[in-house]
Design an enzyme around this catalytic site. Structure first.
Site, PDB file in Angstrom:
ATOM      1  N   LYS A 101      -3.223 -12.008  11.672  1.00 32.31           N
ATOM      2  CA  LYS A 101      -3.467 -13.470  11.007  1.00 32.31           C
ATOM      3  C   LYS A 101      -2.920 -14.459  12.000  1.00 32.31           C
ATOM      4  CE  LYS A 101      -3.048 -11.700   6.359  1.00 32.31           C
ATOM      5  NZ  LYS A 101      -2.042 -11.411   5.325  1.00 32.31           N
TER       6      LYS A 101
ATOM      7  N   GLU B  13       0.941  -1.190   0.073  1.00 29.44           N
ATOM      8  CA  GLU B  13       0.020   0.039   0.005  1.00 29.44           C
ATOM      9  C   GLU B  13       0.946   1.267  -0.225  1.00 29.44           C
ATOM     10  OE1 GLU B  13      -3.370  -0.365   0.497  1.00 29.44           O
ATOM     11  OE2 GLU B  13      -3.379  -2.266   0.665  1.00 29.44           O
TER      12      GLU B  13
ATOM     13  N   GLY C  83      -3.615 -10.947  -2.995  1.00 34.54           N
ATOM     14  CA  GLY C  83      -4.285 -10.478  -4.511  1.00 34.54           C
ATOM     15  C   GLY C  83      -5.543 -10.981  -4.510  1.00 34.54           C
TER      16      GLY C  83
HETATM   17  N1  HSE Z   1      -0.969  -6.987   2.648  1.00 36.40           N
HETATM   18  C1  HSE Z   1      -1.528  -8.259   2.743  1.00 36.40           C
HETATM   19  C2  HSE Z   1       0.079  -9.128   2.282  1.00 36.40           C
HETATM   20  C3  HSE Z   1      -2.715  -8.736   2.028  1.00 36.40           C
HETATM   21  O1  HSE Z   1       0.718  -8.679   1.797  1.00 36.40           O
HETATM   22  O2  HSE Z   1      -0.121 -10.171   2.662  1.00 36.40           O
HETATM   23  C4  HSE Z   1      -3.331  -9.848   2.184  1.00 36.40           C
HETATM   24  O3  HSE Z   1      -3.676 -10.004   3.349  1.00 36.40           O
END
Ligand code: HSE
Length: 404
Positions: free
Chosen positions: A200, A185, A297
């Site tokens: 996670k 981002e 993705g």
């Molecule tokens: N920003 C996260 C990543 C997206 O790069 O894994 C998926 O949760």
């Protein structure tokens, strides 16, 4: 026919529409009936896009339509997602979400509501993108007592570290490259500081061990301090650096951490590169298992969301997810966790090794030809507390990275 509503037409939301349109026939066959998207909730309009005829701006339209049986929440963030999801479950509708912030913060409460209302709160896409891991933890691995769930849970940071390793880039240059490719981002904080992986592993460990792991209790260290010199030293010692999220049992306690670690060629996580994710699980009967694939993705994540929709359609009046207790998992103090440590130090290997070994005991030292004013070594196993006490005796330590 099952009518569904999709909350959010961003990256994942548009992916959900694409997956349902592209694989309509096969999805309907697997669900046992037709899945139809009746509404898409978004603040924006999409003139010229066929989705426009399904766009609504007010959640009340969805809440007040008795035809809607499944709500797909792909807005991200805690609010208003939490309010919408809670209302949907309280009215007996199933919810499928990719929202890890929501699941990590309110998972036990939302699962309890789903159980009370005989519906489902499903969140396969919240961890590991398209990799099936929630469903295996919930149903395939129930014969085992698990003692470890750990892995590479963030694609952006894995890409950055792989890029630094493959071409010697600095962290800043690799981050810029990840942003240009659309992986990171514009504000990459949640990824590079480890917050995304932290949420996670909170979800995965709560499911694996049945008790709530609060993401705020997880020791979290990102990759912003990893330098090209650390990567050079790691290579000399035969390691790669990975951002690993871990929850592991030690006797009758557990520790959980998110931090960069050195992994060697024997480690199954060594070969997990670029944007790929992998989740390693160890069970007392199973032994080792690893789940590997596209961890982020649009399409992989949407594929996991739609698989949850199919599951929800097949189980409209019974709850399939196991509850995770709101009682907290017994976490040990991180200062008592034992690791070996890679240390990069200013100075000269031949001049300073005796002093290093007088404090740390025997170490595995290495010089790096490119780094004439520095050397590195790997300590024997010791607790975080012991390491900190020994490291405080030196003013020349440039970085330390745990060794897995
Ligand atoms: N920003 C996260 C990543 C997206 O790069 O894994 C998926 O949760």
């Amino acid at each position: 026919m099952i009518q569904i509503a999709v909350l959010g037409y961003g990256t994942v939301g548009s992916g959900v529409v694409e997956v349902i349109e592209t694989n309509q026939e096969s999805i309907n066959k697997k669900a046992g009936q037709e899945i139809n998207i009746k509404y898409v909730l978004d603040l924006r309009d999409f003139p010229g896009n066929p989705i426009q005829e399904k766009i609504v701006h007010d959640y009340e339209v969805i809440a007040n339509d008795p035809e809607i049986q499944i709500v797909v929440e792909v807005m991200g963030g805690v609010e208003p997602a939490y309010t919408f999801v809670k209302r949907a479950l309280e009215s007996g509708r199933c919810v499928c979400t990719s929202n890890k912030e929501l699941v990590a913060k309110h998972g036990p409460e939302l699962m309890a509501i789903a159980q009370e209302k005989h519906c489902n709160f499903l969140f396969e896409a919240s961890c590991g993108g398209g990799i099936p891991i929630i469903r295996p933890l919930n149903s395939s691995l129930t014969a085992d007592v698990l003692d470890e769930v750990s892995g590479i849970l963030n694609g952006t940071t894995n890409y950055i570290l792989s890029k630094m390793e493959s071409d010697g880039s600095s962290f800043e240059a690799a981050l810029k490259d990840a942003q240009e490719r659309g992986y990171a981002e514009r504000n990459p904080e949640a990824d590079v500081e480890g917050y995304d992986a932290c949420r996670k592993i909170a979800i995965l460990s709560s499911l694996a061990f049945g008790h709530h792991v609060d993401y705020e209790d997880i020791y979290t260290e990102g990759i912003t301090k990893i330098t090209a010199s650390d990567i050079k030293c790691a290579k000399v010692l035969g390691y790669r650096i990975k951002l690993v999220a871990t929850c592991k049992q030690v006797k009758d306690q557990y520790y959980t951490m998110v931090c960069p670690v050195m992994v060697d060629g024997e480690d199954p996580l060594y070969g997990v590169n670029d944007v790929f994710n992998a989740i390693f699980v160890h069970g007392n009967m199973l032994g080792d298992a690893m789940f590997y694939g596209s961890g982020a993705g649009k399409r992989p994540t949407a594929s996991a969301v739609v698989a949850d929709v199919v599951d929800a359609a097949k189980h409209l009046n019974c709850t399939v997810m196991q509850k995770w207790s709101s009682q907290k998992l017994n976490l040990m103090d991180v200062s008592q966790v034992t690791h070996r440590y890679f240390v990069r130090m200013e100075g000269s290997l031949t001049r300073d090794i005796d002093q290093v070994e007088s404090v740390f005991g025997q170490v595995r030292p290495a010089g790096v030809p490119d780094l004439s004013q520095e050397f590195c070594f790997v300590t024997k196993p010791m607790t975080e507390k012991e390491y900190e006490e020994k490291a405080a005796k030196f003013g020349t330590i440039l970085n330390r990275i745990r060794v897995r």
